[in-house]
Write a protein that holds these residues in place. Structure first.
Motif, PDB file in Angstrom:
ATOM      1  N   ARG A 156       0.827  -1.203   0.000  1.00 12.45           N
ATOM      2  CA  ARG A 156       0.000   0.000   0.000  1.00 12.45           C
ATOM      3  C   ARG A 156       0.867   1.261   0.000  1.00 12.45           C
ATOM      4  NH1 ARG A 156      -2.838  -2.970   3.937  1.00 12.45           N
ATOM      5  NH2 ARG A 156      -2.078  -1.584   5.601  1.00 12.45           N
ATOM      6  N   GLN A 157       1.974   1.229   0.750  1.00 10.71           N
ATOM      7  CA  GLN A 157       2.861   2.391   0.754  1.00 10.71           C
ATOM      8  C   GLN A 157       3.471   2.641  -0.620  1.00 10.71           C
ATOM      9  OE1 GLN A 157       3.386   4.548   3.435  1.00 10.71           O
ATOM     10  NE2 GLN A 157       1.675   3.375   4.280  1.00 10.71           N
ATOM     11  N   CYS A 158       3.838   1.574  -1.306  1.00 15.38           N
ATOM     12  CA  CYS A 158       4.407   1.715  -2.654  1.00 15.38           C
ATOM     13  C   CYS A 158       3.364   2.240  -3.638  1.00 15.38           C
ATOM     14  CB  CYS A 158       4.960   0.371  -3.133  1.00 15.38           C
ATOM     15  SG  CYS A 158       6.441  -0.188  -2.244  1.00 15.38           S
ATOM     16  N   GLU A 159       2.140   1.729  -3.535  1.00 19.36           N
ATOM     17  CA  GLU A 159       1.074   2.217  -4.408  1.00 19.36           C
ATOM     18  C   GLU A 159       0.796   3.700  -4.142  1.00 19.36           C
ATOM     19  OE1 GLU A 159      -2.191  -0.352  -3.648  1.00 19.36           O
ATOM     20  OE2 GLU A 159      -1.394  -2.017  -4.834  1.00 19.36           O
ATOM     21  N   ALA A 160       0.808   4.089  -2.875  1.00 18.66           N
ATOM     22  CA  ALA A 160       0.566   5.492  -2.547  1.00 18.66           C
ATOM     23  C   ALA A 160       1.675   6.382  -3.098  1.00 18.66           C
ATOM     24  CB  ALA A 160       0.458   5.662  -1.037  1.00 18.66           C
ATOM     25  N   LEU A 161       2.934   5.927  -3.014  1.00 19.41           N
ATOM     26  CA  LEU A 161       4.038   6.711  -3.561  1.00 19.41           C
ATOM     27  C   LEU A 161       3.901   6.872  -5.066  1.00 19.41           C
ATOM     28  CD1 LEU A 161       6.794   8.104  -3.359  1.00 19.41           C
ATOM     29  CD2 LEU A 161       7.856   5.850  -3.578  1.00 19.41           C
ATOM     30  N   GLY A 162       3.543   5.770  -5.758  1.00 14.86           N
ATOM     31  CA  GLY A 162       3.356   5.865  -7.197  1.00 14.86           C
ATOM     32  C   GLY A 162       2.253   6.832  -7.569  1.00 14.86           C
ATOM     33  N   PHE A 163       1.189   6.836  -6.801  1.00 10.78           N
ATOM     34  CA  PHE A 163       0.085   7.743  -7.083  1.00 10.78           C
ATOM     35  C   PHE A 163       0.479   9.194  -6.814  1.00 10.78           C
ATOM     36  CE2 PHE A 163      -3.651  10.139  -5.728  1.00 10.78           C
ATOM     37  CZ  PHE A 163      -4.519   9.927  -6.787  1.00 10.78           C
ATOM     38  N   GLN A 164       1.213   9.432  -5.725  1.00 17.41           N
ATOM     39  CA  GLN A 164       1.567  10.795  -5.360  1.00 17.41           C
ATOM     40  C   GLN A 164       2.618  11.396  -6.276  1.00 17.41           C
ATOM     41  OE1 GLN A 164       2.805  10.405  -1.300  1.00 17.41           O
ATOM     42  NE2 GLN A 164       0.742  10.053  -0.506  1.00 17.41           N
ATOM     43  N   SER A 165       3.625  10.597  -6.643  1.00 16.16           N
ATOM     44  CA  SER A 165       4.770  11.144  -7.371  1.00 16.16           C
ATOM     45  C   SER A 165       4.782  10.829  -8.856  1.00 16.16           C
ATOM     46  CB  SER A 165       6.065  10.622  -6.742  1.00 16.16           C
ATOM     47  OG  SER A 165       6.164   9.211  -6.915  1.00 16.16           O
ATOM     48  N   GLY A 166       3.981   9.855  -9.285  1.00 16.97           N
ATOM     49  CA  GLY A 166       4.018   9.442 -10.673  1.00 16.97           C
ATOM     50  C   GLY A 166       5.182   8.532 -11.018  1.00 16.97           C
ATOM     51  N   ALA A 167       5.995   8.155 -10.032  1.00 23.54           N
ATOM     52  CA  ALA A 167       7.142   7.275 -10.288  1.00 23.54           C
ATOM     53  C   ALA A 167       6.686   5.827 -10.468  1.00 23.54           C
ATOM     54  CB  ALA A 167       8.139   7.374  -9.137  1.00 23.54           C
ATOM     55  N   ARG A 168       7.522   5.047 -11.137  1.00 25.55           N
ATOM     56  CA  ARG A 168       7.268   3.608 -11.261  1.00 25.55           C
ATOM     57  C   ARG A 168       7.870   2.932 -10.032  1.00 25.55           C
ATOM     58  NH1 ARG A 168       9.774  -0.988 -12.663  1.00 25.55           N
ATOM     59  NH2 ARG A 168      11.738   0.137 -12.944  1.00 25.55           N
ATOM     60  N   VAL A 169       7.001   2.440  -9.150  1.00 22.62           N
ATOM     61  CA  VAL A 169       7.441   1.862  -7.877  1.00 22.62           C
ATOM     62  C   VAL A 169       7.265   0.347  -7.945  1.00 22.62           C
ATOM     63  CG1 VAL A 169       7.178   1.895  -5.376  1.00 22.62           C
ATOM     64  CG2 VAL A 169       6.692   3.963  -6.695  1.00 22.62           C
ATOM     65  N   THR A 170       8.351  -0.375  -7.697  1.00 23.01           N
ATOM     66  CA  THR A 170       8.348  -1.837  -7.744  1.00 23.01           C
ATOM     67  C   THR A 170       8.616  -2.380  -6.353  1.00 23.01           C
ATOM     68  OG1 THR A 170       9.207  -1.785 -10.005  1.00 23.01           O
ATOM     69  CG2 THR A 170       9.356  -3.876  -8.816  1.00 23.01           C
ATOM     70  N   PHE A 171       7.770  -3.294  -5.892  1.00 22.84           N
ATOM     71  CA  PHE A 171       7.955  -3.936  -4.587  1.00 22.84           C
ATOM     72  C   PHE A 171       8.268  -5.411  -4.807  1.00 22.84           C
ATOM     73  CE2 PHE A 171       5.837  -5.878  -0.697  1.00 22.84           C
ATOM     74  CZ  PHE A 171       6.980  -5.750   0.079  1.00 22.84           C
ATOM     75  N   ASN A 172       9.372  -5.876  -4.206  1.00 23.11           N
ATOM     76  CA  ASN A 172       9.822  -7.260  -4.377  1.00 23.11           C
ATOM     77  C   ASN A 172       9.880  -7.958  -3.024  1.00 23.11           C
ATOM     78  OD1 ASN A 172      10.577  -6.806  -7.273  1.00 23.11           O
ATOM     79  ND2 ASN A 172      12.083  -5.447  -6.341  1.00 23.11           N
ATOM     80  N   PRO A 173       8.791  -8.607  -2.615  1.00 25.96           N
ATOM     81  CA  PRO A 173       8.839  -9.370  -1.356  1.00 25.96           C
ATOM     82  C   PRO A 173       9.534 -10.702  -1.578  1.00 25.96           C
ATOM     83  CG  PRO A 173       6.643  -9.492  -2.315  1.00 25.96           C
ATOM     84  CD  PRO A 173       7.448  -8.608  -3.219  1.00 25.96           C
ATOM     85  N   GLY A 174      10.558 -10.974  -0.784  1.00 29.91           N
ATOM     86  CA  GLY A 174      11.299 -12.227  -0.899  1.00 29.91           C
ATOM     87  C   GLY A 174      10.877 -13.232   0.157  1.00 29.91           C
ATOM     88  N   THR A 175      11.806 -14.075   0.555  1.00 30.31           N
ATOM     89  CA  THR A 175      11.544 -15.080   1.584  1.00 30.31           C
ATOM     90  C   THR A 175      11.645 -14.431   2.966  1.00 30.31           C
ATOM     91  OG1 THR A 175      12.484 -16.799   0.170  1.00 30.31           O
ATOM     92  CG2 THR A 175      12.256 -17.303   2.512  1.00 30.31           C
ATOM     93  N   LEU A 176      10.593 -14.549   3.729  1.00 26.63           N
ATOM     94  CA  LEU A 176      10.565 -13.936   5.050  1.00 26.63           C
ATOM     95  C   LEU A 176      10.723 -14.995   6.129  1.00 26.63           C
ATOM     96  CD1 LEU A 176       7.678 -11.336   4.622  1.00 26.63           C
ATOM     97  CD2 LEU A 176      10.109 -11.112   4.102  1.00 26.63           C
ATOM     98  N   PRO A 177      11.317 -14.642   7.253  1.00 29.33           N
ATOM     99  CA  PRO A 177      11.509 -15.612   8.342  1.00 29.33           C
ATOM    100  C   PRO A 177      10.190 -15.908   9.046  1.00 29.33           C
ATOM    101  CG  PRO A 177      12.211 -13.445   9.059  1.00 29.33           C
ATOM    102  CD  PRO A 177      11.860 -13.316   7.603  1.00 29.33           C
ATOM    103  N   ALA A 178      10.198 -16.930   9.871  1.00 28.70           N
ATOM    104  CA  ALA A 178       9.020 -17.256  10.668  1.00 28.70           C
ATOM    105  C   ALA A 178       8.673 -16.084  11.581  1.00 28.70           C
ATOM    106  CB  ALA A 178       9.264 -18.512  11.489  1.00 28.70           C
ATOM    107  N   ALA A 179       7.386 -15.969  11.906  1.00 29.59           N
ATOM    108  CA  ALA A 179       6.933 -14.841  12.723  1.00 29.59           C
ATOM    109  C   ALA A 179       7.642 -14.805  14.069  1.00 29.59           C
ATOM    110  CB  ALA A 179       5.417 -14.921  12.921  1.00 29.59           C
ATOM    111  N   SER A 180       7.954 -15.982  14.630  1.00 32.14           N
ATOM    112  CA  SER A 180       8.600 -16.038  15.942  1.00 32.14           C
ATOM    113  C   SER A 180      10.079 -15.672  15.896  1.00 32.14           C
ATOM    114  CB  SER A 180       8.444 -17.439  16.536  1.00 32.14           C
ATOM    115  OG  SER A 180       9.026 -18.407  15.681  1.00 32.14           O
ATOM    116  N   ALA A 181      10.649 -15.566  14.691  1.00 29.83           N
ATOM    117  CA  ALA A 181      12.080 -15.302  14.567  1.00 29.83           C
ATOM    118  C   ALA A 181      12.430 -13.826  14.650  1.00 29.83           C
ATOM    119  CB  ALA A 181      12.610 -15.879  13.253  1.00 29.83           C
TER     120      ALA A 181
END
Length: 440
Positions: free
Chosen positions: A254-279
């Motif tokens: 949502r933050q990336c989408e908001a930045l793209g809307f506000q600034s007109g920039a091409r914003v790319t979000f790349n979520p990778g492998t995340l650790p376990a919640a307890s880590a």
């Protein structure tokens, strides 16, 4: 929150130590007054009172060290306190075996040695011992970008304590309010002004120019839709930061989408492998969300970037956020406090959760920010149960060996004490993990 549920907090260790030692020292000092017939000479009374004074002083030091707020500093103090006991015990033992030739002196020496070894064990295995080294610094860009400030912090610092850092936090809150006020003025207020103007136009043309009135009404609807989008983005910023992986990824989208809307920039979000919640500590996950929000806000206000890349991934045992833009950049200052409040906020947040931040930028060359926090995988309940059983066998062996006469009996006593503590640690950790699994 400790990344290892079996770790015993150093504050608890020092509190228990002082609670046990202080009464012992006071009672020992009063012993000659209550039972004077047990001391054959005045010299014996003097030795007992000197020993009682030392014990009382150690207990008072333990209580004072427990008041240290910084957990890393408190753990270091515990380690130094333990080494002092070992050195004191070794020196007293040499004296007792060569000069004093007394049972009480030998007992006191071994007591100090055993206490020192146990405290060392508790310090080594306590919170903060699982420190994950920070990632290597970002490489200097071949196009000439220079390094900004680098902040490295050891794991386990729960919150900022110094007066200066508290001022930074207060200023960060004020900066957040000012940023939201600017966004409301630059975005929503402008949209509301456009709605008002288009509405007045539609009213004026309603009878004389129906097509023009319809066009003005379409502008009202478009401006209202844009204002709603802007308002939703700012409401997301006002809401509490997520504490789970899925919530963090959604928040960053949502933050990336908001930045793209506000600034007109091409914003790319790349979520990778995340650790376990307890880590990962929930506070660290919240901090990543706030740092991303701060970084993207800086891009929107200052960078004038055409492309922005945001990455969230696990690298070398750390959860890492990387924000890269091709905007105007800035001339880095090697100290975090030499830059604007936004970068100082990032540095303060890193210190708060034991994170690390690395910034590389140059005027006209864009900016790369990398923020990382340590993550440690917590063992399953079965692993803690196995460890508890293994240590219970060691404790049993220590008790059996302790029942035998011999000069090494204090060694077996030390082994039995450490093993008993380990059994308690791993049993509590296993129960905590089982309960956590049931409530998950």
């Amino acid at each position: 929150m400790s990344s290892r549920p079996e770790a015993i907090d150093s504050r608890l260790v020092l509190h228990v130590y002082s609670a046990a030692i202080l009464p012992l020292g006071i009672v020992s000092y009063m012993w000659p007054l209550v039972l004077p017939e047990t001391f054959p000479t005045q010299e014996a009374v003097g030795k007992v009172r000197v020993a009682a004074a030392v014990v009382t002083a150690l207990g008072t030091c333990g209580a004072a060290l427990a008041k240290i707020d910084d957990p890393i500093a408190r753990r270091r103090a515990l380690m130094g306190f333990a080494h002092a006991h070992v050195m004191l015990g070794a020196m007293l033992l040499i004296q007792a075996l060569t000069a004093w030739q007394s049972t009480i002196g030998t007992l006191g020496a071994w007591s100090a040695l055993i206490a020192g070894v146990v405290l060392l064990y508790l310090g080594i295995t306590g919170p903060g011992a699982d420190f994950t080294p920070a990632l290597p610094p970002l490489a200097t860009d071949p196009q000439g970008r220079s390094r900004g400030f680098v902040v490295r912090n050891k794991r386990g610092i729960a919150r900022l304590r110094s007066e200066y850092e508290e001022q930074i936090r207060q200023a960060a809150r004020q900066e957040e309010r000012a940023r939201l006020a600017r966004d409301l003025h630059d975005a929503v207020k402008q949209q509301l002004f456009a709605i008002q103007t288009a509405g007045a136009t539609a009213q004026a043309r309603f009878e004389s120019d129906p097509p023009g009135a319809l066009e003005a009404i379409a502008q009202v609807r478009s401006a209202a839709r844009d204002a709603m989008t802007e308002m939703e983005a700012m409401l997301d910023q006002l809401q509490g930061a997520p504490i789970e992986n899925a919530g963090l990824v959604s928040f960053l989208w949502r933050q990336c989408e908001a930045l793209g809307f506000q600034s007109g920039a091409r914003v790319t979000f790349n979520p990778g492998t995340l650790p376990a919640a307890s880590a990962v500590d929930p506070a660290a996950r919240q901090t990543i969300a706030r740092v991303a929000q701060e970084a993207l806000s800086n891009v929107a206000r200052h960078a004038r970037a055409a492309n922005v890349d945001v990455t969230l991934d696990t690298i070398d045992g750390r959860l890492v956020l990387i924000v890269t833009d091709d905007g105007g950049g800035f001339e880095p200052d090697p100290t975090p406090h030499g830059r604007g409040m936004g970068l100082r906020n990032v540095a303060a947040r890193a210190a708060e959760v034991g994170g690390a931040v690395d910034i590389v930028s140059a005027v006209g060359g864009g900016t790369t920010l990398r923020f990382s926090v340590p993550c440690v995988e917590v063992a399953p309940p079965r692993a803690y149960i196995v460890r508890a059983v293994a240590w219970s066998l060691i404790a049993t062996a220590g008790v059996v060996l302790l029942s035998r006469d011999g000069p090494v009996r204090p060694v077996w006593l030390t082994l039995a004490l450490i093993a008993g503590i380990a059994v308690a640690r791993y049993t509590v950790a296993a129960v905590a993990q089982i309960r956590a699994g049931r409530t998950a």
